[in-house]
Structures are given as C-alpha cells and as structure tokens.
Design an enzyme around this catalytic site. Structure first.
Site, PDB file in Angstrom:
ATOM      1  N   ASP A  24     -14.239 -12.963  -1.444  1.00  0.00           N
ATOM      2  CA  ASP A  24     -15.480 -12.223  -1.650  1.00  0.00           C
ATOM      3  C   ASP A  24     -16.667 -13.112  -1.286  1.00  0.00           C
ATOM      4  O   ASP A  24     -16.847 -14.161  -1.900  1.00  0.00           O
ATOM      5  CB  ASP A  24     -15.545 -11.789  -3.125  1.00  0.00           C
ATOM      6  CG  ASP A  24     -16.879 -11.155  -3.471  1.00  0.00           C
ATOM      7  OD1 ASP A  24     -17.558 -10.668  -2.553  1.00  0.00           O
ATOM      8  OD2 ASP A  24     -17.228 -11.160  -4.674  1.00  0.00           O
ATOM      9  N   ASP A  28     -19.688  -9.389  -5.312  1.00  0.00           N
ATOM     10  CA  ASP A  28     -19.468  -8.103  -6.007  1.00  0.00           C
ATOM     11  C   ASP A  28     -18.047  -7.993  -6.571  1.00  0.00           C
ATOM     12  O   ASP A  28     -17.664  -6.949  -7.102  1.00  0.00           O
ATOM     13  CB  ASP A  28     -19.789  -6.915  -5.085  1.00  0.00           C
ATOM     14  CG  ASP A  28     -18.820  -6.804  -3.911  1.00  0.00           C
ATOM     15  OD1 ASP A  28     -17.949  -7.691  -3.757  1.00  0.00           O
ATOM     16  OD2 ASP A  28     -18.933  -5.832  -3.142  1.00  0.00           O
ATOM     17  N   ASP A  32     -14.243  -9.214   1.300  1.00  0.00           N
ATOM     18  CA  ASP A  32     -14.963  -8.550   2.387  1.00  0.00           C
ATOM     19  C   ASP A  32     -14.794  -9.334   3.695  1.00  0.00           C
ATOM     20  O   ASP A  32     -14.161 -10.401   3.721  1.00  0.00           O
ATOM     21  CB  ASP A  32     -16.445  -8.415   2.014  1.00  0.00           C
ATOM     22  CG  ASP A  32     -17.012  -9.709   1.449  1.00  0.00           C
ATOM     23  OD1 ASP A  32     -16.684 -10.783   2.004  1.00  0.00           O
ATOM     24  OD2 ASP A  32     -17.761  -9.673   0.453  1.00  0.00           O
ATOM     25  N   ASP A 101      -5.350  -1.968  11.086  1.00  0.00           N
ATOM     26  CA  ASP A 101      -4.476  -0.988  10.470  1.00  0.00           C
ATOM     27  C   ASP A 101      -4.858   0.398  10.983  1.00  0.00           C
ATOM     28  O   ASP A 101      -6.039   0.736  11.040  1.00  0.00           O
ATOM     29  CB  ASP A 101      -4.630  -1.041   8.948  1.00  0.00           C
ATOM     30  CG  ASP A 101      -3.301  -0.973   8.233  1.00  0.00           C
ATOM     31  OD1 ASP A 101      -2.604   0.043   8.411  1.00  0.00           O
ATOM     32  OD2 ASP A 101      -2.961  -1.919   7.507  1.00  0.00           O
ATOM     33  N   HIS A 344       1.254  -6.034   1.027  1.00  0.00           N
ATOM     34  CA  HIS A 344       0.410  -5.517  -0.064  1.00  0.00           C
ATOM     35  C   HIS A 344       1.097  -4.438  -0.887  1.00  0.00           C
ATOM     36  O   HIS A 344       0.528  -3.978  -1.871  1.00  0.00           O
ATOM     37  CB  HIS A 344      -0.898  -4.986   0.532  1.00  0.00           C
ATOM     38  CG  HIS A 344      -0.656  -3.805   1.434  1.00  0.00           C
ATOM     39  ND1 HIS A 344       0.010  -3.917   2.643  1.00  0.00           N
ATOM     40  CD2 HIS A 344      -0.962  -2.501   1.307  1.00  0.00           C
ATOM     41  CE1 HIS A 344       0.101  -2.727   3.199  1.00  0.00           C
ATOM     42  NE2 HIS A 344      -0.485  -1.846   2.411  1.00  0.00           N
ATOM     43  N   ASP A 345       2.279  -4.002  -0.482  1.00  0.00           N
ATOM     44  CA  ASP A 345       3.012  -2.969  -1.222  1.00  0.00           C
ATOM     45  C   ASP A 345       4.194  -3.526  -2.013  1.00  0.00           C
ATOM     46  O   ASP A 345       4.851  -2.777  -2.740  1.00  0.00           O
ATOM     47  CB  ASP A 345       3.574  -1.920  -0.254  1.00  0.00           C
ATOM     48  CG  ASP A 345       2.500  -1.112   0.446  1.00  0.00           C
ATOM     49  OD1 ASP A 345       1.395  -0.972  -0.127  1.00  0.00           O
ATOM     50  OD2 ASP A 345       2.763  -0.624   1.559  1.00  0.00           O
TER      51      ASP A 345
HETATM   52  O1  TEU Z   1       2.956   2.450   2.682  1.00  0.00           O
HETATM   53  C1  TEU Z   1       4.019   3.292   2.934  1.00  0.00           C
HETATM   54  C2  TEU Z   1       5.110   3.435   1.923  1.00  0.00           C
HETATM   55  O2  TEU Z   1       5.828   4.389   2.012  1.00  0.00           O
HETATM   56  C3  TEU Z   1       5.347   2.500   0.815  1.00  0.00           C
HETATM   57  O3  TEU Z   1       5.264   1.186   1.121  1.00  0.00           O
HETATM   58  C4  TEU Z   1       4.506   2.943  -0.341  1.00  0.00           C
HETATM   59  O4  TEU Z   1       3.230   2.382  -0.271  1.00  0.00           O
HETATM   60  C5  TEU Z   1       5.044   2.599  -1.673  1.00  0.00           C
HETATM   61  O5  TEU Z   1       5.042   1.236  -1.853  1.00  0.00           O
HETATM   62  C6  TEU Z   1       6.329   3.226  -1.993  1.00  0.00           C
HETATM   63  O6  TEU Z   1       6.766   2.747  -3.206  1.00  0.00           O
HETATM   64  C7  TEU Z   1       1.806   2.577   3.441  1.00  0.00           C
HETATM   65  C8  TEU Z   1       0.796   1.532   3.034  1.00  0.00           C
HETATM   66  O7  TEU Z   1       1.301   0.261   3.324  1.00  0.00           O
HETATM   67  C9  TEU Z   1       0.456   1.726   1.600  1.00  0.00           C
HETATM   68  O8  TEU Z   1      -0.386   0.731   1.091  1.00  0.00           O
HETATM   69  C10 TEU Z   1      -0.186   3.079   1.455  1.00  0.00           C
HETATM   70  O9  TEU Z   1      -0.407   3.353   0.099  1.00  0.00           O
HETATM   71  C11 TEU Z   1       0.676   4.178   2.051  1.00  0.00           C
HETATM   72  O10 TEU Z   1       1.224   3.857   3.320  1.00  0.00           O
HETATM   73  C12 TEU Z   1      -0.165   5.412   2.270  1.00  0.00           C
HETATM   74  O11 TEU Z   1      -1.099   5.159   3.286  1.00  0.00           O
END
Ligand code: TEU
Length: 569
Positions: A24, A28, A32, A101, A344-345
């Site tokens: 950041d 905030d 960014d 993305d 990130h997921d």
């Molecule tokens: O993620 C797609 C997806 O199907 C999974 O990774 C989902 O986010 C989740 O973790 C299932 O448990 C992509 C993006 O990477 C994610 O951040 C978004 O939320 C999603 O698409 C929708 O755009």
C-alpha cells in the site's frame, strides 16, 4: 515442440501479484499500483521474468476485483492508467513482462453492459447475459423455480431473480458476477476489442479467468440442463453443462485469431481452467491449434478435497505423484504445463502440503519449491510464497473477508452444520489465507501499510519477512532465487524429459530430467522421517549436488524435508 526453438516462456518464471495485499503506497490499508512500483527491485532480485497482476480494473470489489465494472480503466483504489503505463515501462526496462488478468466469463452486476441488459427484456443487450424464465409451471421466486438446479461456486443456486422482469440471470460465481453470454457474437467482439486495446498499450499477455467456462451446453430453444443432484443438497452439479462446453475450442481459437495473431510470439497466455483434464489441456496448448500457451489445471490442489473443498482429507503422496506424473507425461510431446502450489485462491502450501512448525517451516517451504520448480513447465510464484508465508491463525468468523468463505458459512450453518466445524474448515481452506498482506519487514504492519490493513497482517511477520531474508543465504527467498537462476542457466530444467521414480513411496518424491545426455535426479523428502539415500536410489550418493535446500550435506542421508537436485554422471 522442437527443442531448437522453444518459446521464451518455456524458460520463464512468473510472479503473481494480488495487488490488494502486495503493498500500500497511500496509507488507505489497501495495496495499489504505487506499491507494486515500489517493490520492483524485489522481483528483479528474485529473477522472475513475468509479473501477472490480478485485477486492478474498476470494480465494486464483491470478489476483490474479479467482478469488473469497466474493462478499460484502473480502479482509483489501485491507482490510474498512467501508473499502469508506468508499470509497463518500468517492467520492460528491467526485461520483465506484464500479464494482466482477463475476467470475461462474467462481469460485475454494475457493469454498464449488465445494467442495460437488466433494464428491460427487449434491450439490445438483453441477450449479452443468460436470462431465463422460471422453471415451467412455476412462478418467479417459488422454491426450486430456478431455471436449472446448478449450485454456484460460491454456494447457493447459480440463478438470481430479477424482480422487475420476473426472469433469472445466471451467475456461476457470486450473484454480483453475472455470466456473459458468449453465444452472442457481439459479446465476443467487444471482448476481443478490449483485449487488443490492452495489448496496444503494451501488456504482454493475459491470465484468463475460468476461461473454460465461457461455452455453455445449450439445448434446442436455449434450454439448459439440470445436473446430477449433490449429496445432502437440493441443488445439483451443473459442471457438465459449463466446463469445456461444446464451443470452447471454437471460442478460444477465434480469440487467438482476432487478438493474438501476429503478436503471439512475444505474448504469454494462460487459461485458468478448473476441472480441465490432461486430454483437453493437450488440445488447448497444442501450438498447431493456436489457442493458449498453457493452462492452470486444478487436479493437484483438489487431492485434499472430499465432497467439496471444505471436506478436507490429508494429501496422499501416491495421488500427488500419479497426478503430476500424468500431467508431465500427457503434455510431454505436445502442449505445455504451468506449475503452481500457491495463488490467491489456495491456502498457503507450506501449511497445507508442507510442515509449518517452527522446526520445519523453512525446510518444507524450500523442499516443496524444489519439487515444483524442477518439473517441466512454467512455474508460478505467488507473492509471499518466496518468503515461506503461512496460513493465518484465524479464530473467529469476523476475521474472514472473502465472499466464498462468508457465503459458505451462511449456507453451511443454515443447512445445520456445526458452526465450530465450519470454522475449522474455513481456517484451513479459506482463500483469505493467501490474501493477508505481504510481509516486507518486522514493523507493526509488516511494512505493508501506514494505515489499517484491509485484512490482518500475520503475527509471524516479525520473524518471517522479506527484509530478514534478503541477505540470508539460508532463507526461503535465497532458495527461490537459486531455483529461478538454475532454470535460466541449465536447459535441462525447462526442457528435459521427465520420468517419475518411486511412484508408490509414501514420503519421498523423486524423478529424473534428461536432455541431450545430461541427466538430473531430483529427490525430495516430504516428511520428518530421515532416509538412507542409497537404499532408495543407489545412484544418488555418488552424484554431483547442483542445488540442495539444507547445508552441510551428508551424501548418504536424506534428512527430513531435504531436497536435492543431483547431476548423474
Ligand atoms: O477462480 C476460479 C475457481 O473456480 C476457483 O479457484 C474458485 O475461486 C474457488 O477457489 C473455488 O473454491 C477464479 C479466480 O481465480 C477467483 O479469485 C475468482 O473468485 C473466480 O475465478 C471468479 O472470478
């Protein structure tokens, strides 16, 4: 693919920035573009070739930017188009590329396209999204009146009723993320034009969000089919209707023709594809078909899932080997793999597949890294992974921010699940584990912000941070640096053939890589048990050590979480 002229990205390593949590610059509490610009030295020092930037477009932030309301601008939360231009120039000046993305399976429900589409049933953009009347014989809003029984990725039905028209719209993700109708050629043309606009601006490619979901299986009269019922739920699994649907290759090839043709040699395209099989991935990444360069597949990050990601099972080493082995073999002659543990997921790999106890955290993080980076494919490093960042010690629901976690909690608890058990699953699997701010230094907010961070900083940042690791040759960071350098200097790492060894061993993961008479043996102990190396792999003790993750190497013993890259004579 001919070994003489492999594409540049076969030797590349990609670093993913999730901008909200990276740095950041304006206090905030939200990361960014200014923050990304401040830390480009960190990327250069690591040696990565490409930065993949998660969404920075204008967005109501229902899904942290994966809900886009304007594809051709930057959200003021993150900065400005001028800063994005500055980022492109700064990366190019350092010999790095920028991959943006691309989120075009759905938009935000605040996107002008959707606002128009929703405004009336005869609006010219009505057909840009998936509008359907209630199930035959039922009234809008009746329980079970949704046009299909599909369950959303973020819990509940994939249909939201629009009271004004009495019709439902489709959203595979949150209700604030309506799916675009790719059957409509105007939608495709609008997306292509937007992509060309970014490429003309200087970006070097796209990571394509859930791109294998853009083609839905539409029957006669626009009918969409119910899926098989899900255990313990009134909803069904609709994935057969939207994962790699009937027109998917046509749509991706058309995109290639309309957007990438003539410039594809310099670009990197990676399709994120939940549920993709290796056979399909081979088609998507066969250069002769002109679709995408590589795909993100999900098999290995699903191996600890039961009936859902919240139903957690320990990873079995044999399953991991069988899966990675199949992908390595399946894309050996045609196509290309991408390699990742973290993004990130996903929860943090060191906590999920490694051992984040104080004794083994550094060793298991570097062991997992070695395993992954010595496979054939393009490795992706997610911010903080190179520092050994771990899952957050969540103790209450209030600490979570992610829409997937919060929706799951509401649905699971209202379906009668024990709230304590739901919380335990969230603690292990929530995407928020990956989204806590990057730990730059030991100061109160880890150097991430001078304000209040949008998501709590992990308390372990006092010990685990970039500043502490930068000049420490034993650090996780230094190990990543060495792995990336090895890929850049030794052709066998990006290009060599892959052979899995010890497929049934429960704790040791081993394989060879061969190219033009050079043979590497990679051996990784994914456990706390020491092994006599000669008993596992008789040729190993005499081989030359190219790179290891533990100092003072005793050639005969493979210590807990030890990883070695050896050159066979
Ligand atoms: O993620 C797609 C997806 O199907 C999974 O990774 C989902 O986010 C989740 O973790 C299932 O448990 C992509 C993006 O990477 C994610 O951040 C978004 O939320 C999603 O698409 C929708 O755009």
């Amino acid at each position: 693919m001919p070994v003489e002229q492999p594409p540049w990205w076969t030797r590349a390593v990609v670093y993913q920035v999730y901008p909200r949590s990276f740095m950041d610059s304006d206090g905030d509490g939200i990361g960014d573009l200014g923050g990304v610009l401040l830390h480009l030295d960190h990327l250069a020092d690591l040696g990565v070739d490409v930065l993949w930037l998660s969404p920075v477009y204008p967005s109501p932030q229902a899904d942290n930017g994966y809900d886009i309301s304007d594809y051709q601008d930057i959200d003021p939360l993150f900065g400005s188009l001028e800063q994005l231009d500055e980022l492109i120039a700064a990366l190019h000046a350092r010999g790095m590329k920028l991959v943006m993305d691309l989120v075009v399976n759905h938009t935000s429900d605040q996107h002008p396209w959707f606002l128009e589409s929703r405004s009336s049933t005869d609006n010219p953009k009505r057909d840009w999204y998936w509008w359907r009347p209630p199930r035959e014989g039922m009234a809008p809003g009746d329980p079970g009146a949704e046009p299909t029984n599909w369950q959303s990725f973020f819990s509940g039905p994939t249909w939201e009723l629009d009271e004004a028209s009495g019709e439902y719209y489709l959203h595979l993700f949150d209700r604030r993320q309506p799916d675009l109708n790719w059957e409509n050629p105007e939608v495709r043309q609008a997306v292509h034009a937007m992509m060309r606009w970014w490429l003309d601006r200087g970006v070097d490619g796209f990571r394509m969000d859930v791109i294998n979901m853009i083609s839905k299986d539409v029957g006669p009269g626009g009918h969409l089919h119910d899926g098989p019922p899900l255990a313990g739920s009134a909803l069904g699994d609709g994935s057969a209707s939207y994962l790699c649907g009937p027109r998917i290759h046509e749509f991706v090839q058309e995109m290639h023709r309309e957007v990438f043709a003539g410039r594809d040699g310099a670009l990197l395209t990676v399709g994120e594809m939940p549920g993709v099989t290796v056979e399909q991935a081979r088609l998507f990444t066969d250069p002769a078909r002109a679709e995408v360069d590589m795909v993100f597949q999900f098999e290995h990050v699903g191996l600890d899932h039961g009936t859902s990601k919240w139903d957690i099972h320990p990873l079995r080493m044999r399953d991991l080997k069988a899966s990675f082995g199949r992908w390595q073999a399946g894309l050996a002659d045609v196509g290309w793999n991408s390699l990742y543990w973290d993004n990130h997921d996903q929860p943090r790999a060191v906590s999920r597949f490694g051992d984040d106890s104080p004794r083994y955290r550094r060793d298991s993080a570097t062991c997992l890294a070695t395993l992954l980076h010595l496979h054939r494919g393009t490795p992706y490093v997610y911010q903080g992974e190179e520092l050994g960042m771990a899952n957050y010690p969540f103790t209450s629901l209030e600490e979570f921010a992610d829409v997937e976690s919060l929706n799951h909690h509401v649905h699971a608890v209202s379906a009668g699940h024990d709230p304590a058990e739901v919380l335990t699953a969230l603690r292990c699997m929530s995407r928020d584990n990956a989204r806590t701010p990057v730990q730059w230094d030991a100061s109160p907010n880890a150097g991430f912000t001078t304000g209040t961070p949008w998501l709590a900083v992990h308390p372990d940042h006092v010990e685990w941070n970039a500043e502490a690791q930068r000049d420490d040759e034993h650090s996780v960071l230094a190990h990543y640096r060495r792995l990336i350098a090895l890929r850049h200097t030794d052709d066998v790492v990006p290009l060599g053939d892959f052979t899995m060894l010890l497929p049934d061993h429960d704790e040791v993961y081993a394989f060879t890589r061969c190219l033009d008479g050079v043979e590497l043996l990679v051996v990784c102990n994914l456990s706390r048990t020491p092994y006599r190396l000669a008993e596992l792999l008789p040729e190993a003790p005499a081989a030359e050590l190219l790179l290891g993750n533990l100092p003072d190497d005793d050639p005969a013993e493979l210590r807990p979480w030890e990883a070695r890259v050896l050159r066979l004579p």
